[in-house]
Design an enzyme around this catalytic site. Structure first.
Site, PDB file in Angstrom:
ATOM      1  N   ASP A  36    -132.660   9.667 -47.414  1.00  0.00           N
ATOM      2  CA  ASP A  36    -133.358  10.411 -48.475  1.00  0.00           C
ATOM      3  C   ASP A  36    -134.403  11.358 -47.900  1.00  0.00           C
ATOM      4  OD1 ASP A  36    -135.032   8.500 -47.573  1.00  0.00           O
ATOM      5  OD2 ASP A  36    -135.633   7.745 -49.539  1.00  0.00           O
ATOM      6  N   HIS A 241    -123.954  28.969 -28.498  1.00  0.00           N
ATOM      7  CA  HIS A 241    -124.841  28.347 -29.488  1.00  0.00           C
ATOM      8  C   HIS A 241    -125.457  27.062 -28.931  1.00  0.00           C
ATOM      9  CE1 HIS A 241    -122.753  30.603 -33.036  1.00  0.00           C
ATOM     10  NE2 HIS A 241    -123.531  31.381 -32.305  1.00  0.00           N
ATOM     11  N   ASP A 258    -133.026  32.445 -26.399  1.00  0.00           N
ATOM     12  CA  ASP A 258    -132.719  33.207 -27.609  1.00  0.00           C
ATOM     13  C   ASP A 258    -133.529  32.552 -28.715  1.00  0.00           C
ATOM     14  OD1 ASP A 258    -131.707  34.352 -29.906  1.00  0.00           O
ATOM     15  OD2 ASP A 258    -129.598  34.195 -29.300  1.00  0.00           O
ATOM     16  N   ASP A 270    -135.395  38.135 -33.703  1.00  0.00           N
ATOM     17  CA  ASP A 270    -134.224  37.530 -33.032  1.00  0.00           C
ATOM     18  C   ASP A 270    -134.111  38.185 -31.659  1.00  0.00           C
ATOM     19  OD1 ASP A 270    -131.842  36.463 -32.229  1.00  0.00           O
ATOM     20  OD2 ASP A 270    -130.608  37.470 -33.741  1.00  0.00           O
ATOM     21  N   HIS A 349    -118.441  37.955 -27.664  1.00  0.00           N
ATOM     22  CA  HIS A 349    -119.035  38.178 -28.998  1.00  0.00           C
ATOM     23  C   HIS A 349    -119.308  39.661 -29.208  1.00  0.00           C
ATOM     24  CE1 HIS A 349    -123.118  38.700 -27.268  1.00  0.00           C
ATOM     25  NE2 HIS A 349    -122.868  37.661 -26.503  1.00  0.00           N
ATOM     26  N   HIS A 353    -125.888  42.510 -34.995  1.00  0.00           N
ATOM     27  CA  HIS A 353    -125.741  42.223 -36.432  1.00  0.00           C
ATOM     28  C   HIS A 353    -126.970  42.761 -37.143  1.00  0.00           C
ATOM     29  CE1 HIS A 353    -128.653  38.982 -35.664  1.00  0.00           C
ATOM     30  NE2 HIS A 353    -127.953  38.746 -34.569  1.00  0.00           N
ATOM     31  N   HIS A 360    -128.715  36.667 -39.541  1.00  0.00           N
ATOM     32  CA  HIS A 360    -127.477  37.459 -39.626  1.00  0.00           C
ATOM     33  C   HIS A 360    -127.496  38.048 -41.032  1.00  0.00           C
ATOM     34  CE1 HIS A 360    -125.375  34.966 -36.249  1.00  0.00           C
ATOM     35  NE2 HIS A 360    -126.417  35.641 -35.840  1.00  0.00           N
ATOM     36  N   GLU A 383    -127.337  43.161 -28.506  1.00  0.00           N
ATOM     37  CA  GLU A 383    -127.399  41.958 -27.682  1.00  0.00           C
ATOM     38  C   GLU A 383    -126.148  41.719 -26.823  1.00  0.00           C
ATOM     39  OE1 GLU A 383    -127.054  38.239 -29.986  1.00  0.00           O
ATOM     40  OE2 GLU A 383    -127.348  39.418 -31.800  1.00  0.00           O
ATOM     41  N   TYR A 387    -121.033  36.000 -19.546  1.00  0.00           N
ATOM     42  CA  TYR A 387    -121.088  34.531 -19.413  1.00  0.00           C
ATOM     43  C   TYR A 387    -119.946  34.116 -18.493  1.00  0.00           C
ATOM     44  CZ  TYR A 387    -123.477  35.858 -23.664  1.00  0.00           C
ATOM     45  OH  TYR A 387    -124.287  36.511 -24.567  1.00  0.00           O
ATOM     46  N   ARG A 411    -127.907  37.199 -21.465  1.00  0.00           N
ATOM     47  CA  ARG A 411    -127.863  38.056 -22.661  1.00  0.00           C
ATOM     48  C   ARG A 411    -129.227  38.723 -22.780  1.00  0.00           C
ATOM     49  NH1 ARG A 411    -126.048  34.664 -25.802  1.00  0.00           N
ATOM     50  NH2 ARG A 411    -127.819  33.790 -26.927  1.00  0.00           N
ATOM     51  N   GLU A 413    -131.339  40.764 -25.783  1.00  0.00           N
ATOM     52  CA  GLU A 413    -131.246  41.083 -27.216  1.00  0.00           C
ATOM     53  C   GLU A 413    -132.552  41.668 -27.730  1.00  0.00           C
ATOM     54  OE1 GLU A 413    -130.754  37.622 -29.790  1.00  0.00           O
ATOM     55  OE2 GLU A 413    -130.023  38.909 -31.412  1.00  0.00           O
TER      56      GLU A 413
HETATM   57  N1  GLY Z   1    -129.819  34.023 -32.429  1.00  0.00           N
HETATM   58  C1  GLY Z   1    -128.620  34.286 -33.080  1.00  0.00           C
HETATM   59  C2  GLY Z   1    -128.054  35.556 -32.695  1.00  0.00           C
HETATM   60  O1  GLY Z   1    -128.502  36.169 -31.749  1.00  0.00           O
HETATM   61  O2  GLY Z   1    -127.190  36.079 -33.327  1.00  0.00           O
HETATM   62 MN    MN Z   2    -128.798  38.032 -32.748  1.00  0.00          MN
HETATM   63 MN    MN Z   3    -130.420  35.826 -30.944  1.00  0.00          MN
END
Ligand code: GLY
Ligand code: MN
Ligand code: MN
Length: 439
Positions: A36, A241, A258, A270, A349, A353, A360, A383, A387, A411, A413
């Site tokens: 709960d 992720h 990130d 972000d 990827h 976005h 997102h 971004e 990898y 990465r 970003e």
């Molecule tokens: N942190 C999520 C992304 O970069 O899309």
């Molecule tokens: Mn992002």
């Molecule tokens: Mn990100």
């Protein structure tokens, strides 16, 4: 503009776009964590955008078919001392009327009996089917009852439409108030990245850095992290992720962070930065970092009115592929590699976005066959990354990867605003040039 005027202005635009459709926009509900216990409340972004009301379970009606003064109706949890002792302050109907500029307010438990009357005279209902399982049966029942009455009362279609195309088109273009909030969210996020890089040392655990960056968000007045912070050292950075954040950081590792903050009114940063924990890039790390940085800068150059997010991605992708061919990790003609997606074991990827109240964020990327043109006020992330691990097979015709490259994930970003003539990097306080990352 006073904050209440900002929400009112949005409601007026929304009402004018609805025609004679009545919109039903529900707030978020509390989400169970386990047993709960619930997660901290997070308001639904569409509901927030129109109301600025930060309580669960409320339902907002927008009724353009009604006279002025009856067009914005809010159903809210009632004031109830016994409940407020447990879960805190509620505005109740009086607070909604006095402080949130609503035309009419009712306790939530009156929604089933009052909703049908409010919909009377509308051309149809704007409600997002499939997203609000607790409310949807009531809406469908009332819709069905109205359809039942139609043969006797006229030939209006009384159809159900989704409010999202209107709302999300509005949310895609940020006004000056929103841009200022996004500047602050990105700046706090960027400053936190700077502090955590200074703090990081070999031998620390990834969670030490997570604690540090999230502490910084809170100290600077943000609500908290905008999403599960990724603090990934070495090979963990190849898991896109990764949120376990529980490995010891080895001397010689890169650390990919990130993380971004969410402000109290839900605007988000972000940002990703990748740096050598001991202050010195190895040869392989440096070669890859330079390729990604160059790709990212070239992609950011494309962020300007009239260009599009597709081209931002394709520009980054071309630079990455060219760089990877140069250092021998890909082989062949650049166009063919891109066409066959023979790079996808190294870059899997898209390059960014929309960013806003959702990380997102909402808004179309294409209109039918054509990419949507960038316009001033849009905010997107840029971004690119590379990898290198054994997780994905090397495509046929591409070179096997030497061990010395493996376990490197990078990465970079940034959050980028489209301005009248070009762009503004909202996250520029976070260093990314090689000289700034080496100690
Ligand atoms: N942190 C999520 C992304 O970069 O899309
Ligand atoms: Mn992002
Ligand atoms: Mn990100």
């Amino acid at each position: 503009m006073a904050e209440s005027n900002i929400f009112r202005r949005r409601r007026n635009i929304f009402l004018s776009h609805l025609g004679s459709y009545a919109a039903i926009i529900p707030a978020a509900e509390l989400v169970t964590h386990h047993a709960d216990c619930e997660y901290p409340f997070r308001q639904n972004s569409d509901f927030w955008y129109l109301t600025g009301f930060d309580e669960p379970n409320a339902v907002a009606l927008f009724l353009p078919h009604k006279p002025k003064g009856e067009q914005y109706v809010l159903f809210v949890l009632p004031k109830e001392s016994a409940a407020e002792v447990w879960t805190g302050f509620r505005w109740g109907t009086k607070g909604a009327l006095d402080d949130f500029d609503v035309d009419l307010a009712h306790p939530l438990n009156e929604l089933p009996s009052l909703l049908s009357n409010y919909l009377e005279g509308a051309e149809g209902i704007a409600f997002r089917v499939g997203k609000h399982p607790n409310l949807e049966p009531l809406i469908l029942k009332i819709w069905s009852e109205h359809l039942q009455k139609l043969p006797r009362s006229g030939f209006v279609p009384f159809s159900m439409i989704a409010p999202c195309p209107i709302l999300h088109d509005m949310r895609l273009r940020k006004d000056s108030f929103e841009i200022e909030r996004m500047r602050i969210a990105s700046k706090i996020s960027a400053e936190a990245h700077e502090l955590v890089r200074e703090f990081a040392r070999p031998g620390m655990n990834e969670r030490d850095l997570q604690a540090q960056i999230e502490k910084c968000f809170l100290e600077k007045g943000a609500r908290g992290p905008a999403y599960g912070s990724i603090v990934a050292s070495g090979d963990n950075a190849c898991v896109l992720h990764y949120t376990a954040n529980n490995s010891q950081i080895r001397d010689g590792d890169l650390v990919l962070i990130d993380a971004g903050c969410s402000l109290n009114d839900y605007y988000n940063g972000d940002i990703t930065r990748t740096f050598p924990v001991n202050g010195r890039f190895s040869g392989e790390q440096k070669a890859l970092y330079e390729i990604i940085l160059e790709a990212q800068k070239a992609a950011i150059e494309c962020v300007r009115p009239g260009d599009n997010a597709e081209n931002v991605h394709l520009t980054a992708l071309r630079h990455l592929v060219e760089g990877l061919v140069d250092i021998g990790l890909l082989a062949g003609d650049v166009d063919s590699i891109i066409e066959q997606e023979a790079y996808a074991h190294l870059y899997m990827h898209r390059t960014g976005h929309w960013l806003g109240l959702d990380v997102h964020d909402v808004g179309a990327y294409r209109l039918g066959d054509y990419p949507l043109n960038l316009e001033p006020g849009m905010v997107l992330t840029v971004e690119p990354g590379i990898y290198i691990s054994d997780r994905l097979a090397v495509p046929m015709g591409q070179p096997e990867i030497d061990e010395r490259w493996k376990g490197i994930g990078i990465r970079i970003e940034d959050d980028v605003l489209v301005t009248k003539h070009s762009m503004e990097i909202l996250s520029s306080h976070a260093a990314k040039n090689l000289v700034d990352l080496e100690k």
